[in-house]
Design a protein around this motif. Structure first.
Motif, PDB file in Angstrom:
ATOM      1  N   ASN A 187      16.232  47.184  40.082  1.00 37.44           N
ATOM      2  CA  ASN A 187      15.241  47.327  41.141  1.00 37.44           C
ATOM      3  C   ASN A 187      13.947  47.864  40.547  1.00 37.44           C
ATOM      4  OD1 ASN A 187      13.785  48.968  43.199  1.00 37.44           O
ATOM      5  ND2 ASN A 187      15.267  47.973  44.511  1.00 37.44           N
ATOM      6  N   ALA A 188      12.830  47.185  40.803  1.00 35.55           N
ATOM      7  CA  ALA A 188      11.569  47.567  40.170  1.00 35.55           C
ATOM      8  C   ALA A 188      11.154  48.988  40.540  1.00 35.55           C
ATOM      9  CB  ALA A 188      10.489  46.577  40.567  1.00 35.55           C
ATOM     10  N   LEU A 189      11.428  49.403  41.771  1.00 36.25           N
ATOM     11  CA  LEU A 189      11.039  50.755  42.192  1.00 36.25           C
ATOM     12  C   LEU A 189      11.817  51.818  41.419  1.00 36.25           C
ATOM     13  CD1 LEU A 189      10.731  50.238  46.009  1.00 36.25           C
ATOM     14  CD2 LEU A 189       8.963  51.132  44.542  1.00 36.25           C
ATOM     15  N   ASP A 202      15.152  40.721  37.915  1.00 35.44           N
ATOM     16  CA  ASP A 202      15.756  39.486  37.407  1.00 35.44           C
ATOM     17  C   ASP A 202      15.163  38.253  38.078  1.00 35.44           C
ATOM     18  OD1 ASP A 202      17.316  40.621  35.545  1.00 35.44           O
ATOM     19  OD2 ASP A 202      19.117  40.731  36.778  1.00 35.44           O
ATOM     20  N   GLN A 203      14.591  38.437  39.266  1.00 39.87           N
ATOM     21  CA  GLN A 203      14.001  37.301  39.978  1.00 39.87           C
ATOM     22  C   GLN A 203      12.639  36.912  39.408  1.00 39.87           C
ATOM     23  OE1 GLN A 203      15.327  36.298  43.460  1.00 39.87           O
ATOM     24  NE2 GLN A 203      17.136  37.108  42.455  1.00 39.87           N
ATOM     25  N   MET A 204      12.028  37.816  38.674  1.00 35.59           N
ATOM     26  CA  MET A 204      10.659  37.571  38.204  1.00 35.59           C
ATOM     27  C   MET A 204      10.696  36.809  36.894  1.00 35.59           C
ATOM     28  SD  MET A 204       9.297  41.333  39.004  1.00 35.59           S
ATOM     29  CE  MET A 204       9.842  42.146  40.492  1.00 35.59           C
ATOM     30  N   SER A 205      11.162  35.567  36.987  1.00 30.93           N
ATOM     31  CA  SER A 205      11.290  34.775  35.765  1.00 30.93           C
ATOM     32  C   SER A 205      10.578  33.438  35.932  1.00 30.93           C
ATOM     33  CB  SER A 205      12.760  34.564  35.444  1.00 30.93           C
ATOM     34  OG  SER A 205      13.409  34.026  36.565  1.00 30.93           O
ATOM     35  N   GLY A 263      23.462  44.414  42.291  1.00 31.01           N
ATOM     36  CA  GLY A 263      22.994  43.306  41.479  1.00 31.01           C
ATOM     37  C   GLY A 263      24.052  42.881  40.474  1.00 31.01           C
ATOM     38  N   ASP A 264      24.164  41.579  40.241  1.00 35.28           N
ATOM     39  CA  ASP A 264      25.119  41.126  39.227  1.00 35.28           C
ATOM     40  C   ASP A 264      24.406  41.121  37.884  1.00 35.28           C
ATOM     41  OD1 ASP A 264      23.492  39.313  40.320  1.00 35.28           O
ATOM     42  OD2 ASP A 264      24.903  37.637  40.332  1.00 35.28           O
TER      43      ASP A 264
END
Lengths: 104, 174
Positions: free
Chosen positions: A31-33, A97-100, B85-86
């Motif tokens: 989590n970025a925060l 992980d989504q920031m790809s 998260g995985d």
């Protein structure tokens, strides 16, 4: 009561422990925060070492550096949180992980 | 046992425990509150080290301003609940191993290097808080005047940057 009787090494070890936990937080959380908060923890650990050294050597430069680090941390938090808000608006997630998107 | 040492140990345990809480908590608000507690502990360490001004700045700037900003953003984004998260399977053990190595290295180096200078200097030169504040401001406005001014520019840049980054263009709502 004597307030000067704690060895410098204790403070340094504590500072090292807090820094390590901050580094661990950056490594294991997604989590970025939370990652951001861990960075703050690391800055704080460095500040603690600065103040301990300032006390050890009887100079005020260490305390001044803590002062500067605090202002840098405040600036960093303002810009970083603005970035997180901007990313959340486009991706609806702050999972790192989504920031790809740049990945081929 | 010395009273100061007991205080130090209690505070150190609290600081480490709250840092651990930040690492493992599944709720972002709890994590932020753990961090506030940690900052408060560090502020008391600053008081023990004869730096009252830094301690007060720690409470107002870190525990006050920065963490309020964090909590505000958490609530704005509605990101309190963190999903499990995985992560990559090797990542967590690898990270913990690296952290243990880092800690061991740091402790060994620091203890070796600073064992000789065993006790912190007895209070006296930096005991009086007003004296320490006067000394610090003297240094800040003479020897460190340029960094001080650069800091003001940095804060201005950060403010402008935050406004630009979060500003929504008219018509093109992202």
């Amino acid at each position: 009561m004597n307030f000067g009787s704690i060895p410098l090494t204790y403070y340094l070890v504590l500072s090292a422990a807090l820094f390590t936990m901050g580094a661990l937080g950056v490594l294991i959380r997604r989590n970025a925060l939370i990652i951001f908060m861990s960075v703050e923890l690391m800055l704080n650990a460095a500040n603690l070492a600065f103040v301990a050294f300032a006390r050890q050597y009887g100079v005020f430069t260490g305390q001044l550096f803590v002062f500067f680090v605090m202002t840098v941390a405040a600036a960093e938090v303002a810009v970083g949180l603005a970035l997180i808000v901007a990313i959340f608006r486009t991706k609806h997630s702050i999972d790192v992980d989504q920031m790809s998107s740049l990945k081929g | 046992m010395d009273l100061t040492l007991i205080l130090f140990i209690i505070l150190a345990v609290t600081a480490i425990a709250t840092a651990l809480g930040l690492l493992i908590s599944r709720n972002a608000v709890y994590a932020a509150l753990f961090l506030v507690m940690n900052f408060a502990c560090v502020a008391i360490f600053y008081l023990l080290l004869g730096a009252p001004f830094i301690a007060m700045a720690q409470v107002t700037v870190y525990a006050g301003a920065i963490m309020v900003l964090f909590l505000f953003v958490i609530m704005l984004l509605g990101a309190e609940k963190l999903p499990k998260g995985d992560v990559l399977p090797v990542q967590r053990p690898l990270a913990i191993g690296a952290a243990v190595i880092l800690l061991a290295e740091a402790v060994i180096l620091l203890v070796q290097r600073f064992q000789s200078t065993a006790m912190l200097q007895a209070p006296g030169t930096v005991e009086n808080s007003m004296d320490s504040l006067r000394e610090m401001s003297g240094l800040l406005f003479t020897e460190y005047l340029l960094p001080f001014e650069v800091t003001s520019i940095l804060l201005l840049v950060a403010m402008v940057g935050a406004i630009v980054l979060t500003k929504q263009e008219k018509g093109t709502r992202g």
